[in-house]
Design an enzyme around this catalytic site. Sequence first.
Site, short mmCIF file in Angstrom:
data_model
loop_
_atom_site.label_atom_id
_atom_site.label_comp_id
_atom_site.label_asym_id
_atom_site.label_seq_id
_atom_site.Cartn_x
_atom_site.Cartn_y
_atom_site.Cartn_z
N GLY A 115 -23.71 95.47 75.34
CA GLY A 115 -24.81 94.77 74.67
C GLY A 115 -26.05 94.84 75.56
N GLY A 116 -26.17 95.95 76.29
CA GLY A 116 -27.22 96.04 77.31
C GLY A 116 -27.03 94.89 78.29
N SER A 201 -20.99 100.68 78.01
CA SER A 201 -22.40 100.57 77.64
C SER A 201 -23.11 99.68 78.68
CB SER A 201 -22.54 100.04 76.21
OG SER A 201 -23.85 100.23 75.72
#
Lengths: 521, 521
Positions: A115-116, A201
């Site tokens: 989610g960054g 991510s």
Amino acid sequence: MARNFMCTKTDPVVETKAGKLRGFQLDGTYVFHGVKYADAKRFHQPTPVEPWEGIKNALAYGYVCPMLQQDQPSNELMVPHRYWPLDENCQYLNIWTQHLDPNAKKPVLVWLHGGGFAAGSSIEHIAYEGENMSKYGDVVVISLNHRLNILGYLDLSPFGEEYKNSGNAGNADMVAALQWIHENIANFGGDPENVTLFGQSGGGMKVWTLMQTPAADGLFHKGVVQSGCIDHFVSGNSTEQNGKAIVTALLAELKLDDVKALETIPYAQLAAAYNKVAPEVAKTGAYVGGNPLANDWYLGDPLEVGFTEHAKTIPVMVGTVLGEFSFMPALSEEEKADAALIDSMIEKRYGAEGKKLKEMFAKVYPDKDVSDVLFMDSIFRAPSTDFILKKAQHPESGTYSYMMTYTFPYDGGHIAWHCSEIPFVFHNTSLVAAYNEPGVTDLLEKQMCDAWLNFARDGKPSSEDLPEWPACTADDEATMIFDKKCEVRHNYDHELVALHKKLAPSPWSHNDDEEEQQIQH
Amino acid sequence: MARNFMCTKTDPVVETKAGKLRGFQLDGTYVFHGVKYADAKRFHQPTPVEPWEGIKNALAYGYVCPMLQQDQPSNELMVPHRYWPLDENCQYLNIWTQHLDPNAKKPVLVWLHGGGFAAGSSIEHIAYEGENMSKYGDVVVISLNHRLNILGYLDLSPFGEEYKNSGNAGNADMVAALQWIHENIANFGGDPENVTLFGQSGGGMKVWTLMQTPAADGLFHKGVVQSGCIDHFVSGNSTEQNGKAIVTALLAELKLDDVKALETIPYAQLAAAYNKVAPEVAKTGAYVGGNPLANDWYLGDPLEVGFTEHAKTIPVMVGTVLGEFSFMPALSEEEKADAALIDSMIEKRYGAEGKKLKEMFAKVYPDKDVSDVLFMDSIFRAPSTDFILKKAQHPESGTYSYMMTYTFPYDGGHIAWHCSEIPFVFHNTSLVAAYNEPGVTDLLEKQMCDAWLNFARDGKPSSEDLPEWPACTADDEATMIFDKKCEVRHNYDHELVALHKKLAPSPWSHNDDEEEQQIQH
């Protein structure tokens, strides 16, 4: 069939440094949800939790950090989600373990969510559930929440010494969690001297930013970066940058004189003001927060500043999946069979050199449909290779490369998308509908989960069901291909990825189409 | 083991009145998530969805109606939750079915979620998942979201004809869903002439309010009210009441002249203003919204106004669980064994007549621990008996009574709490950790799920694994006891419940203690 459940007034209870915690046991696995690992005032560094008397329950997941925008359900078949109540008091972790014996000393795997640095949570994906991996691998699995977006990453240092590291408060939360794990995990059957970070991510970025953070040295011993090297993603990577511009704009928008007031205004107001002023400040090229800021606490992107001495000693595994952000609707069988249509789509997407890209793709991936070139990624893959080859210049610790190319039985066949390896890693494909292909999924799940587990055990991902998997060297990227047939390939896609990177439009725009499609308005 | 998953570009696709919908199939069950069944402007009655061309995805759960307060995680072992993104555009339903054949004509069960009329959603509990019940029973299971709290239940009728039924907009959404089901469910293998509503807590209230709503006549054919008759809960039950006072206070607080402006101001502002002014308005005894309002569309509580002619023809099953809102921490074995302590706790809770209550409890429940009298409920049980006996005055349709007294293997033994029957009804105990007791759970789950399924099939809950289960008459409440041993008892607890109701303090206050305990601050 009914499962074996246990949760009495006094069992299972574990002693931590600050006090006793009660969890529950299910089919042998001990589970602790929502363990508070630190407290923090907004924009300040985390502090240890206050000791307590008696037994506290660890039976409910803890709050998730509030976000700048509300989540929207989308792509639920591809990435099934769990949402949760939000509060900036969010320093919580979850533990799954097979033992509560301090002598068990099992490997500890700490999951850093994606989610960054702005969104997500330790339980955002159904696939983040730790029970199956802990049980299958006899390991301790931990996931954690921390401060995100401007709560975790807004530099107020120009406004006072007390805000010195506010630009990295979210990462400081993670270091506090690692400190908590170091001090307490033995009582949960874990080995504090064998802690592996893994994340995907934004979670992968968290792994490598923590590798570059001296305060975390010795608190973890290996790292897995899953789709976590991303072109142009982490801003604030220069120690020249600071939060003067964005914070000044925030204060003006909120009609506040004193930066202190930002500590107490309701988050919804702060977020609304930030959403309003940040785009303008960003246009000037100034730092706008939301990601770690290089300073003397976090030393910066290793591709720019080099690896820290400690990072050089950490075995790492780094990889991506073939499609990543190719979330657009797949093609039908008829469309795929229409060569002229595919050629025109390739030309539309990639321009005149698209034909060359297509031929290169067919050579590198002879078993894939040639239309898959429309969905391939380079924005993660290219910097991942850079990271791997740079890290492999330090052969004192192993550097391993992987690529998941599997075509999922969804939408008539869809190459691996961003997040799609996670259920395999966690041994959770059974929890995720679209990840089930009889005769294929179970073996691939075993191969991937075993690789992660073995890497956590001794820094080497090889396993009985995989071909031998060598570490990379500075000029040999030995990449394990995860697919129906797993194999190791050497520097196998570098030309293809370089050309794709040159030709491909930004992938960040595709997501919107599919979101609109998924939710009926 | 990998499950059989299918979702191609064109399969499974079902034609509805407004257009085509694509779902997915998992191990034989067809699943459609987030089907839009209506649209609505704020405070207005729902309208049918606009027709579309092509195929829409039904692969992601739809938005949940925003709430007046943010949810807080608590009691997750007792009632595991799922939260979801919020938007007042929330008229969505979910379908699980074994057939897509219009000739299959399987019974349809429509789940109405709890949370009063103010909170909750079709997926709020893990246990609401419809797959297992559909597969086990070969039935069509549907769950739905609708407008809640002041979005669903705020009477603006004194301010204009267009708001005539705004006090029941949330119930009108449900009627629109039933209309959608009536028109479309055959293509999903369901029988539009055999639709059973079932719901718990607020969901049970929804069942009986819809029984009292002529617009829903013929759109459903049976009802199950689970812990849904509640003393002093549904306000706005008199046709004399209207929203003049609360809406006037809202307009003043928001400094608005025109009620029209309430239709477009952001919900967060509307909710904040409502939360501020409602307590004062409530003190005057005026209607403050949040629940259905009796008018010529919804005819009112049957205990006050009698059953409608249509309601008299509807078979109903009504029941509660022994503990309901007894969410306070259970007692330890040592505490339970300390007779003097228990007596003093009973006296503290119930006063001088507590001793009599204890003796009565021991007689009615000889197999329970006497300390369980501290946790028993009457606030649901007493009006449920009233409802049952009043409905049983109409013997043309069966009225069935049940009580779940099972002691769960949680916290050293905890009698059934509010919501705890739901995983059994849905055949979902395997999804809920604290509901697993080897040798007990599987049979009780079969007994309960079979009862609900058989009732949906032909209006009679009897099953092969249960003793014969007669319908009630006006003076015989024949209650099926669900426990390790299931049995039918006749008017078995009326005296006990009457005395408890007289002595017990309000149960609504207990919840807070446990919440504080569950979340570590």
